[in-house]
Design a protein around this motif. Structure first.
Motif: not given
Ligand code: GDD
Length: 410
Positions: A261-263, A329-331, A345-354
Motif C-alpha cells: 500500500m505504500s507504493v 516504473i511505479s517504485c 525496476v517495476i512495482n517494487s521498493i528498493v531498500g537503503w544502500k541496496s
C-alpha cells in the motif's frame, strides 16, 4: 485557534511493515519522497490559525527529534513529539497529554491517524463541524462492501449527517461507509474520554471485589483502565446522541498498513503534488536529463543518467545513482541505492544502500493487496548482474546471484 494531533503509534504496531520498519519508524517511511507523517502535517499547515502540531506515539524520542526540528523551522509552525511511556490507545494517548494540548485554549482539536493517505480536506471538515455543532466530526468514505470490514463501519443520518451507529471492524456487514481516521473535536472530547475512563475504573473495582470474574466480558477484562480506543470506546457509545457527525470525502483515501500500500499511496501523493506542490515533481526538460513519464519525485542529491527512463509513479530518495538505460516504473527507491546500467525496476521498493546489477530485473505484478504483489528488497541487498527477482521479499543484507520468483528470502 486550533491544534492538530497526529497519532503515530509505536514500534510494536506496524509489524506488517517489515522488513522496511527494521530501521525506520513507519511514520517516517518516505511516500512521494516525504516522510509518511509529512503529508498530514502539510495538510494541517494549510489551516488558518493553527497554533501547534503534536505527534503522539511511543517510539523513542530520538527517532523523531531530527524530523520534528527540521519540519518546525521549515513550516514555521511548532511541531512537537510527545512520547507515551506505554501505549494508551488512540483516545488514551490524546487524553494522557490533555494539559499540553489544551495549554493555549484551542477551540478545536484536529486528530489524524498517521497511516492514512488522503487529501485531508480539513478546512471543509471544520466548516461542516461548526454547522453541525457537535462534539466531534468524523471524516468518512464509501468503500466496496467486501473491503469495509477492515475498518470502522458506520451509519449516518442522510439529512443531518449525524453518526447514528458505529461498529469497529464488524464480522457481519453493517455499512459500506467507513471511518477514515481523521477527526475534529471540541475540547468536550476530553470530558467524554474522562467519563469512559471513570466507568472503566469502576468496573475494575467491581471485578476486584467480585469472585464472579466470568461475568465480565473477556475484552474489557484484558484492557488496562487507562487504555482507551477512540473507535470502540468513544465513537460507538457516543453514536446516536447528537454529539458526533460525519463529513464524507469524495476524494481518494487509503490505509497504509503494508509495504504494498505504500507504493500505491506514494503514487497517489505524487499525483496530488500536481495540484498542491508541482515544484516537487521532476520536469525532465531538455536533452541533458532523463526521460520522465507522469508523476516522479527525484531528490536533488540523486544522480540519474540522461538515458534512463523514469515513471510514472516513481520516487527516488537521497544519493541514489541511476545508471544508463535504466527503466523505473511505479517504485520507491530509498537512500543510497545504486541501480546499474540497463536494469529494470517495476512495482517494487528498493531498500537503503541496496545495489541492483546490470541488466537485472526487480519486479512484481503490482497487486497491492497480495502478500507478494510488490517486490521488496530490504536494506543493503545486492542483486547481481542479470538476475531476475519477481514477486519476492528479500530480507536485509542478502546477496542474490540466482533469479527468484514468489519467494521470501530470509
Ligand atoms: N500514540 C498512540 N498510542 N497511537 C496509537 C495507539 C497508542 O496506544 N494505538 C494506535 N495508535 C495510532 C496508530 O498508529 C494509528 O495511526 C491510529 O492510532 C489508529 O490505529 P489503531 O487503533 O491500531 O486502529 P486501525 O488503524 O486498525 O483502525 C483505525 O483507523 C481506521 C482508518 O485508518 C480505526 O479507527 C478504524 O475505524 C478506521 O477505519
Amino acid at each position: 485557534k486550533a491544534v492538530a494531533v497526529i497519532m503515530v503509534g509505536g514500534p510494536t504496531k506496524g509489524t506488517r511493515f517489515r522488513p522496511l520498519s527494521f530501521n525506520t519508524p513507519k511514520p517516517l517511511f518516505p511516500l512521494a519522497g516525504q516522510p509518511m507523517v509529512h503529508h498530514p502535517i502539510s495538510a494541517c499547515k494549510r489551516l488558518p490559525n493553527l497554533a501547534h502540531i503534536f505527534l503522539i506515539g511511543f517510539y523513542e524520542e530520538r527517532e523523531f527529534a531530527l524530523y520534528v526540528s527540521s519540519i518546525s523551522s521549515e513550516l514555521k509552525v511548532p511541531v512537537r513529539y510527545l512520547k507515551e511511556d506505554k501505549p494508551h490507545g488512540s483516545a488514551g494517548g490524546l487524553y494522557y497529554f490533555r494539559n499540553i494540548i489544551m495549554e493555549d485554549n484551542p477551540s478545536h482539536v484536529f486528530l489524524l491517524n498517521c497511516d492514512v493517505c488522503c487529501s485531508f480536506p480539513l478546512t471543509e471538515m471544520l466548516e461542516a463541524h461548526k454547522r453541525y455543532g457537535g462534539m466531534g466530526t468524523v471524516l468518512v468514505i464509501k468503500v466496496s462492501a467486501e473491503s469495509a470490514n477492515q475498518f470502522g463501519e458506520l451509519v449516518a443520518d442522510t439529512i443531518t449527517n449525524e453518526l447514528l451507529h458505529y461498529t469497529e471492524k464488524p464480522e457481519t456487514f453493517v455499512s459500506d461507509l467507513i471511518n477514515c481516521g481523521v477527526y475534529i473535536f471540541t475540547p468536550d472530547v476530553f470530558t467524554a474520554i474522562q467519563e469512559v475512563s471513570t466507568h472503566r475504573e469502576g468496573q475494575a473495582n467491581i471485578r476486584h471485589l467480585s469472585s464472579f470474574e466470568t461475568l465480565q466480558s473477556p475484552t474489557s477484562r484484558a484492557l488496562p483502565v487507562d487504555f482507551i480506543r477512540l473507535d470502540q470506546d468513544i465513537l460507538s457509545p457516543f453514536a446516536g446522541k447528537k454529539q458526533l457527525y460525519t463529513y464524507e470525502t469524495m476524494d481518494f483515501w487509503e490505509q497504509i498498513k503494508t509495504p504494498g500500500m505504500s507504493v500505491k499511496c506514494s503514487g497517489l501523493y505524487l499525483a496530488q503534488f500536481r495540484l498542491t506542490s508541482p515544484h516537487l515533481l521532476a520536469a525532465g526538460d531538455g536533452t541533458k536529463s532523463a526521460t520522465i513519464v507522469g508523476d516522479v519525485y527525484v531528490h536533488p542529491s540523486a544522480k540519474v543518467h540522461p538515458t534512463a527512463k523514469i515513471g510514472p509513479s516513481v520516487s527516488i530518495s537521497a544519493n541514489v545513482r541511476v545508471g544508463a538505460g535504466v527503466r523505473l516504473i511505479s517504485c520507491i527507491i530509498l537512500d543510497d541505492v545504486e541501480v546499474q546500467e540497463n536494469a529494470v525496476v517495476i512495482n517494487s521498493i528498493v531498500g537503503w544502500k541496496s545495489s541492483i546489477g546490470k541488466w537485472s530485473r526487480v519486479q512484481a505484478d503490482g497487486d497491492y493487496n497480495a502478500k507478494l504483489g510488490i517486490t521488496i528488497l530490504g536494506e543493503a541487498v545486492t542483486v547481481e548482474d542479470e538476475v531476475v527477482v519477481i514477486n519476492s521479499i528479500v530480507l536485509p543484507n542478502k546477496t542474490l546471484n540466482l533469479s527468484v520468483q514468489d519467494e521470501i528470502i530470509l
